[in-house]
Design a protein around this motif. Structure first.
Motif, short mmCIF file in Angstrom:
data_model
loop_
_atom_site.label_atom_id
_atom_site.label_comp_id
_atom_site.label_asym_id
_atom_site.label_seq_id
_atom_site.Cartn_x
_atom_site.Cartn_y
_atom_site.Cartn_z
N LEU A 12 0.84 -1.21 0.00
CA LEU A 12 0.00 0.00 0.00
C LEU A 12 0.87 1.26 0.00
CD1 LEU A 12 -2.60 1.60 0.25
CD2 LEU A 12 -2.79 0.86 2.65
N GLN A 16 1.27 4.12 -2.99
CA GLN A 16 0.97 5.54 -2.77
C GLN A 16 2.20 6.41 -3.00
OE1 GLN A 16 -1.24 5.25 1.06
NE2 GLN A 16 -3.07 5.57 -0.21
N ARG A 184 -9.58 4.49 2.70
CA ARG A 184 -9.80 3.84 1.39
C ARG A 184 -9.99 4.88 0.28
NH1 ARG A 184 -13.26 0.09 4.52
NH2 ARG A 184 -12.11 -1.88 4.70
N ARG A 186 -8.09 7.56 -0.05
CA ARG A 186 -6.83 8.24 -0.34
C ARG A 186 -6.33 7.91 -1.73
NH1 ARG A 186 -5.46 12.15 3.16
NH2 ARG A 186 -3.45 11.98 2.15
N PHE A 189 -4.84 4.30 -3.19
CA PHE A 189 -5.20 3.19 -2.30
C PHE A 189 -5.34 1.88 -3.07
CE2 PHE A 189 -8.37 0.34 -0.54
CZ PHE A 189 -7.82 0.10 0.71
#
Lengths: 207, 207
Positions: A12, A16, A184, A186, A189
């Motif tokens: 994750l 990002q 969730r 962002r 994600f």
């Protein structure tokens, strides 16, 4: 191991950050963290780890998050706030993961007649205690990392999001529910991969 | 709590930094971490914590070490080495303390007929696994923090030094023995306080 929350944390954050990487799937439930080759990388026999181009290795999901996030908005620059983020990450590994992740593991990855299923009531009780601490923090904070979203949120998200797999329902934690939803949403994600059909059947069939 | 390894970590670093502080004794075995006043400081109900002059609080022993050590020789300045130190500190809280410290707690702080004593063989097995990982690292490294002594060493020292209290003997780990000795020889070293006579009697009488 794509279905491990500890591994998902790393995926994750990498997504990002927009970092390029190669994912090597290692199934600890199939004994792949106990081979000689894997133990040469991590003598503690656990996923995840990262291996850099020159062969240097870093283990422990939350230490990996910290290293990847340094100098980015995912880790506060202020020393006190950075220590608060670390405090939540140690909370996650000591007071949260050993209950919430282990309840999920027993329910999904051990046979229905496993003696380990006797541990479930106690694991759930301790898991709820950890969730209550989180709920209390979220009553007057948006995130765990600091004023902004970051690595302590990622660390706590991984197994909180799948707590129900271990029979730990989140319905009585409204602030956690809002926090999961905000997380969730962002940019960049990615959700954790679904476990195998066999594990999903275990979740559905288990008390 | 003076006889807690997690608390001793903080005392040892403060002594070596020469920092002035006030120690407030809180006995978790006597329920003092479950009072309303204590839970207002740490909703997770655990020692140690530090409280600054302005009332701001930081919990989790290893996060406290990190904050106190920032900008000192006890924490490497290099980001990769700093992450390696953190990796050992997460190892300590996840793969070491829950076995070595808990075996000590059960042996010293629960009655001889406690059902928890059935956990001891398994806790000792897992404790030895953690010690084997440490011994392997020390075969070609002097310290855990980096090229120099620092907070990852303090974190791992706390409960390794008293492993025998839980029935986990160190005699088959010569490198750990040398590391403990080198650590005890550092300037400003302070040993952990002895437990009460009752706890010492439990250690002596327990299998």
């Amino acid at each position: 191991m794509s279905t491990s929350g500890n591994c998902h944390k790393v995926r994750l954050l990498l997504a990002q950050l927009g970092t390029r990487y190669r994912w090597v799937e290692v199934d600890s439930a199939a004994g792949q963290t106990r081979t000689e080759a894997f133990l040469a990388l991590n003598p503690n026999g656990k996923v995840p780890l990262i291996e850099r181009g020159d062969g240097r290795v870093l283990t422990e999901s939350n230490a990996i998050l910290f290293w990847l996030a340094e100098g980015t908005p995912f880790l506060p620059a202020d020393g006190w706030q950075r220590a608060q983020a670390l405090s939540w990450m140690f909370f996650e590994q000591y007071s949260h993961e050993p209950y919430i992740a282990v309840a999920r593991f027993i329910r999904g990855w051990t046979p229905p007649d496993s003696p380990r299923r006797q541990e479930l009531p106690w694991l759930r009780e301790r898991g709820h205690a950890a969730l209550a601490v989180m709920e209390r923090h979220l009553a007057d904070h948006a995130w765990f990392t600091g004023p902004e979203y970051g690595i302590a949120d990622i660390a706590l998200f991984a197994y909180t999001a799948v707590a129900a797999d271990g029979g730990i329902e989140l319905s009585s934690y409204p602030a956690i529910g809002r926090w999961l939803q905000a997380l969730r949403a962002r940019p960049g994600f990615v959700a954790m991969s679904d476990p195998s059909p066999e594990v999903l059947r275990n979740f559905a069939a288990s008390p």
